[in-house]
Design a protein around this motif. Structure first.
Motif, mmCIF file in Angstrom:
data_model
loop_
_atom_site.group_PDB
_atom_site.id
_atom_site.type_symbol
_atom_site.label_atom_id
_atom_site.label_comp_id
_atom_site.label_asym_id
_atom_site.label_seq_id
_atom_site.Cartn_x
_atom_site.Cartn_y
_atom_site.Cartn_z
ATOM 1 N N ILE A 940 6.505 2.762 -10.453
ATOM 2 C CA ILE A 940 6.426 3.818 -11.464
ATOM 3 C C ILE A 940 5.750 5.007 -10.798
ATOM 4 O O ILE A 940 4.544 4.999 -10.541
ATOM 5 N N GLY A 941 6.508 6.017 -10.476
ATOM 6 C CA GLY A 941 5.984 7.118 -9.688
ATOM 7 C C GLY A 941 5.878 6.695 -8.223
ATOM 8 O O GLY A 941 6.436 5.673 -7.790
ATOM 9 N N ASN A 942 5.179 7.484 -7.442
ATOM 10 C CA ASN A 942 4.984 7.149 -6.041
ATOM 11 C C ASN A 942 3.947 6.031 -5.928
ATOM 12 O O ASN A 942 2.871 6.110 -6.535
ATOM 13 N N VAL A 943 4.282 5.025 -5.139
ATOM 14 C CA VAL A 943 3.453 3.819 -5.048
ATOM 15 C C VAL A 943 3.196 3.491 -3.577
ATOM 16 O O VAL A 943 4.095 3.638 -2.728
ATOM 17 N N THR A 944 1.971 3.066 -3.285
ATOM 18 C CA THR A 944 1.631 2.556 -1.956
ATOM 19 C C THR A 944 1.132 1.122 -2.101
ATOM 20 O O THR A 944 0.257 0.852 -2.934
ATOM 21 N N CYS A 945 1.704 0.234 -1.309
ATOM 22 C CA CYS A 945 1.321 -1.181 -1.345
ATOM 23 C C CYS A 945 0.789 -1.613 0.015
ATOM 24 O O CYS A 945 1.252 -1.138 1.062
#
Length: 993
Positions: A940-945
């Motif tokens: 959801i939106g920009n994501v960093t994992c």
């Protein structure tokens, strides 16, 4: 006021009401019957109390003890009012009815109150606050006694007694409020209805099963008997000094108040410090010894002042020294039995002791008079001392016994010999399913149990296991002996060639003859030769040649040789390791398991050992250190293994160093290492070498001062939550934990290894009450100079207000800390507001973030740093799929930035199950071999994992097993959430219908 404060207040109110009524009833009784009536009172009390116990015991474990106490207070208020009203008629029966009735009701009330405390308090809290509770009881008794003494001169005794029911109603109102504010966290379990006979049989089984319970009952009997003798002598002196009823009532009230004032001072100034200094075990001797001294003094000078001194001993010491110690002793009784044992002791043993004491006192007094009664008291005190000594010795073993109940230790031979057959019989269906599992860990777990039981019920599952993990299965079965030979031979006629080979391997390993119809082949010839190799050097040499010449022969021999654990297998295993690189690891493992005393003449090449020690695989490094010791490598080289990050390697290095010349000097240097695991390994080694003085010197000069310094530093730290302060707090918390571990390791080295092993299992348990019992077990060790400095840590005690130091002084102290993380936090604090290193700040912020991730919350800063090094960062755009249902995966994801939604796509429509926020971990099932994704996760939106690969995870769990525990807890929470979701969905469907 806190929960503890209100529990203490309840005790104060109950003691006030009880002492007020019992003091007035005692004065009326003594004025009417004199001191000679005490012995008869004991007998009558017993005759009334035993039926009361029979009724009471049927209710004590039927439900909430807090609710039972409330109901009992109502009944007691009505009963005391009725007894007082009856006493108005006068006469001997009315006087006895009032005194005996109030005394019996008072005894049951105190018993139920103490049982209720075990529901509200953990084992460690009971030890910490038992003195506070008994002081509150004494303070309440002091107030009640003073009220009775002061008012006795102003109000007619009959009307004054009615104050007791009103006080009991006040106690009831407070307990109702307490139960609504705080729910008990106890471990009672509701029991079914039963007769008095069932209750007695149940108590008998408990006393036989729980050794300390029987000792507690004997101690209660002797406690009451010695107090009866002392009270008889003291009250006899009082009755002679005060023949007037009103004067005696006034004296009793004032004496009761003075006694309880002394008791408060005893509890505050004596019991607490002695408990910390001597420990529970030695404190069990204090009261019996004091009683013996009081009897001797009374025999020497039977005057009023001496009687008052003896009264302080049997009343003040009993309530404020012996009572808290006895309350703590109940920590060593399993919680499900505490209520029954406590009521049995207080409501049955107590009156029986009174009756027996009354009869014996009457007989002794009639024959020998006052002097004979005093001698009886001295003899009973001597027996009481011996029982107190035994009780102290059983306290620790009782605590450990409770911890053992929550464990299954597959590593112990006693479990495999005694318990595995029972488990296999009771859990046949479950074990059969586990043997068929595709998960190797699950299947191996079941196999180890089944191998030590009858394998016939598991025949089909076992055949499957022999075919899928043959070598492992053959080795495990063979190490359990030849008990399975007949069952496996019964499979022989219908077995295919691969299964026949596995059966032949097992028969060879256990020393049985091979079937005559075994197909001739190089492998069968090698197995037949292996059966002779235990006795013939020539056979060993021929077998080594066959194994070297053929990899198939070598593979067939490996499980046989691994199961044997004898020297004859070593030359063959060396030949396999030298000639077949693919089998080198398995061969070295088997060699390391053989109990070899010396490497002389084995021909084991140093290059093979060196390669094992320098391997990137921890299992091979561990084997390498074991073999290096056999090759007589330098102690300094062996000691390098203590600094390995892997626990298995450190244990192997510890074993390698055992008994080596000059090892103490090398290990003493390791005690200065910054790494806590290295120091623990060095302590373990030093303990095995018997270097206890070195260990004591290290703890006293370095470890314990570090505890005190960090406690003060924690108080001085600013209250803000900046990065460097959070890192400093974590570092100090880890230092505290390491100090506890170092003391535990020292205690294990001193011979308490089994006890320490069980304590460690529950120190970080999710069950707070079991965790408290493990903590209490530490505090109960006799080695007080090791345990006492830890008590502030175990009790999470706080330091009083201190003067705030300047930040520069705090940072200066942190920079001298032995902890590298404290020093890094100090460096960061110095640079704050100037030219702070963005890389350093970013690293520390990342570690704090990982610490908040549930999977990693038990990890140390060192472990978090190791995790940080293997994590990779992956970015996803809005709407991009992070994880797709049905895909194969080998990664765990941690949401670092942004949000994600979890759901499933059905009929081209996405159904959302949940939303994930930063810090959430998902995809954990992929780390355990089942990599099939069970849901879609979409950004959801920009994501960093942050991503953790399965290969890195396996290394991490070996170094930090706590990670595995946290993931299991994560599984549990996900399962509970899923179940709640299913329940809600079903409820919704039923509603719409």
């Amino acid at each position: 006021m806190t929960r503890i404060g209100h529990l203490v207040l309840s005790g104060f109110l109950i003691a006030t009401a009880n002492t007020f009524g019992s003091s007035l009833a005692a004065a009326q009784f003594l004025s009417s019957q004199g001191g000679q009536g005490i012995a008869t009172y004991y007998i009558v009390f017993a005759l009334v109390s035993i039926p009361a116990w029979a009724i009471y015991s049927r209710f004590i474990d039927r439900g909430s003890r807090a609710a039972l106490l409330q109901r009992y207070l109502l009944v007691m208020a009505l009963a005391t009012a009725l007894l007082i009203a009856i006493s108005y008629q006068g006469g001997v029966i009315a006087v006895y009815a009032l005194y005996v009735g109030i005394s019996m009701l008072e005894q049951l009330l105190f018993s139920l109150y103490m049982v209720m405390l075990t529901d509200y308090l953990t084992a460690r809290e009971m030890t910490r606050y038992s003195t506070r509770v008994t002081v509150s009881l004494s303070a309440g008794a002091m107030v009640g006694g003073l009220l009775a003494g002061v008012l006795a001169d102003r109000i007619i005794l009959f009307w004054l007694l009615f104050g007791m029911p009103f006080m009991l109603m006040g106690c009831f109102a407070h307990l109702v409020w307490l139960a609504r504010r705080w729910r008990p966290a106890g471990e009672w379990a509701a029991m079914g209805e039963g007769s008095v006979r069932d209750s007695l049989l149940g108590i008998g089984r408990i006393l036989r099963r729980v050794g300390i319970a029987a000792l507690l009952s004997v101690a209660v009997f002797l406690n009451i008997a010695t107090q009866c003798v002392s009270e008889y002598m003291v009250f006899g002196i009082y009755a002679k000094e005060f023949p007037d009823e009103q004067a005696l009532a006034s004296f009793f009230g004032l004496m009761s108040g003075a006694l309880n004032l002394a008791a408060v001072l005893i509890g505050l100034g004596l019991t607490g410090p002695l408990m910390r200094r001597l420990g529970v075990a030695r404190m069990n001797l204090f009261f019996p010894v004091s009683l013996a001294i009081s009897f001797i003094v009374m025999l020497a000078s039977p005057v009023l002042v001496v009687a008052m001194f003896a009264h302080v001993v049997y009343d003040g010491f009993s309530n404020n020294v012996d009572a808290p110690v006895m309350a703590v002793n109940y920590n060593a009784v399993p919680a499900r039995f505490v209520g029954q044992i406590r009521v049995f002791n207080d409501s049955l043993i107590y009156p029986i002791a009174l009756a027996a004491s009354g009869l014996v006192i009457l007989l002794v007094d009639a024959q020998t008079g006052f002097f004979g009664v005093g001698v009886l008291g001295i003899l009973l005190s001597a027996v009481f001392v011996s029982v107190g000594w035994a009780l102290g010795r059983r306290y620790m073993s009782g605590l450990i016994g409770i911890l053992k109940e929550g464990t299954v230790d597959l590593a112990r031979a006693s479990f495999m010999a005694n318990e595995a057959p029972k488990v296999a019989l009771r859990q046949q269906t479950a074990l059969d399913a586990m043997l068929r599992s595709d998960d190797p860990t699950t299947a191996d777990f079941a196999l180890r149990i089944v191998a030590n039981a009858n394998i016939a019920p598991f025949r089909d599952a076992l055949v499957r296991r022999l075919m899928t993990a043959g070598d492992q299965a053959v080795t495990v079965l063979a190490r359990a002996g030849d008990r399975h030979a007949e069952t496996l031979l019964a499979l022989w006629p219908e077995a295919d060639a691969p299964l026949r080979m596995r059966i032949a391997q097992y028969l060879t390993a256990v020393g049985r003859d091979l079937p005559a119809d075994l197909e001739a082949s190089p492998i069968s010839a090698a197995l037949a030769l292996a059966g002779e190799s235990r006795h013939s050097p020539e056979s060993v040499q021929r077998l080594s040649d066959l194994a070297s010449a053929s990899q198939e022969v070598a593979e067939a021999l490996l499980p046989v040789l691994a199961a044997r654990h004898d020297m004859a297998a070593v030359p063959v295993l060396i030949a396999i390791a030298r000639t077949h690189p693919g089998l080198e690891d398995a061969a070295i493992r088997a060699i390391a398991d053989v109990p070899i005393a010396s490497a002389s003449g084995l021909g084991l090449p140093d290059v093979l050992i060196e390669a094992a020690i320098e391997s990137k695989f921890a299992s091979r490094r561990a084997i390498g250190y074991r073999l290096a010791a056999l090759g007589q490598w330098p102690v300094g080289k062996l000691a390098e293994g203590l600094s390995d990050r892997d626990a298995q390697v450190r244990q192997s290095a510890i074993a390698a160093l055992n008994g080596q010349a000059g090892v103490v000097a090398v290990l003493s240097e390791k005690l200065s290492d910054e790494s806590a695991p290295t120091r623990l390994a060095a302590i373990d080694c030093l303990g095995r070498e018997g270097a206890t003085e070195v260990l004591f010197d290290y703890l006293q000069s370095r470890a314990f001062p570090r505890i005190a310094a960090y406690r003060m530093l924690r108080k001085w730290l600013p209250r803000e939550s900046t990065t460097w302060i959070e890192i400093a707090r974590l570092a100090m918390a880890e230092a505290d934990h390491q100090a506890v571990e170092e003391v535990l390791q020292t205690l294990a080295a001193l011979g308490h290894d089994e006890t320490v092993r069980y304590i460690r299992r529950f120190m970080d348990a999710s069950d707070g009450r079991m965790r408290a019992r493990a903590t209490e077990a530490i505090s109960a060790f006799d080695e007080r100079k090791l345990v006492t400095p830890l008590l502030p840590l175990l009790d999470e005690a706080t330091i009083g207000p201190t003067k705030q130091l300047p930040l520069t002084s705090i940072v200066a102290q942190m920079k001298t800390s032995p902890s590298p993380w404290m020093r890094r936090a100090a460096t960061l604090a110095e640079s704050e507001g100037t030219h702070m290193s963005s890389d350093e700040l970013g690293l520390l912020d990342r570690l704090l973030f990982l610490r908040k991730v549930p999977v990693f919350e038990s990890c140390s800063l060192d472990d978090l740093y190791a995790i940080h090094l293997v994590l990779t960062s992956v970015k996803f755009r809005d709407g991009e799929t992070i994880m797709k249902e049905g895909d194969q995966g080998e990664q765990l994801f941690v949401l670092l930035e942004g949000n994600a939604k979890v759901g499933s796509t059905a009929a081209s429509r996405f159904v959302e199950f949940a939303r994930l926020n930063p810090g959430a971990a998902f995809g954990e099932m992929a780390l355990f071999g089942d990599g099939i994704r069970t849901a879609d996760v979409i950004a959801i939106g920009n994501v960093t994992c942050l991503v953790l690969e399965r290969s890195h995870f396996e290394d991490l769990t070996r170094q930090q097993p706590g990670i595995l525990v946290q993931i299991c807890r994560l599984f549990g929470s996900r399962l509970r959430a899923a179940n709640k979701g299913n329940d809600a969905l079903q409820a919704s469907e039923q509603t719409t219908r």
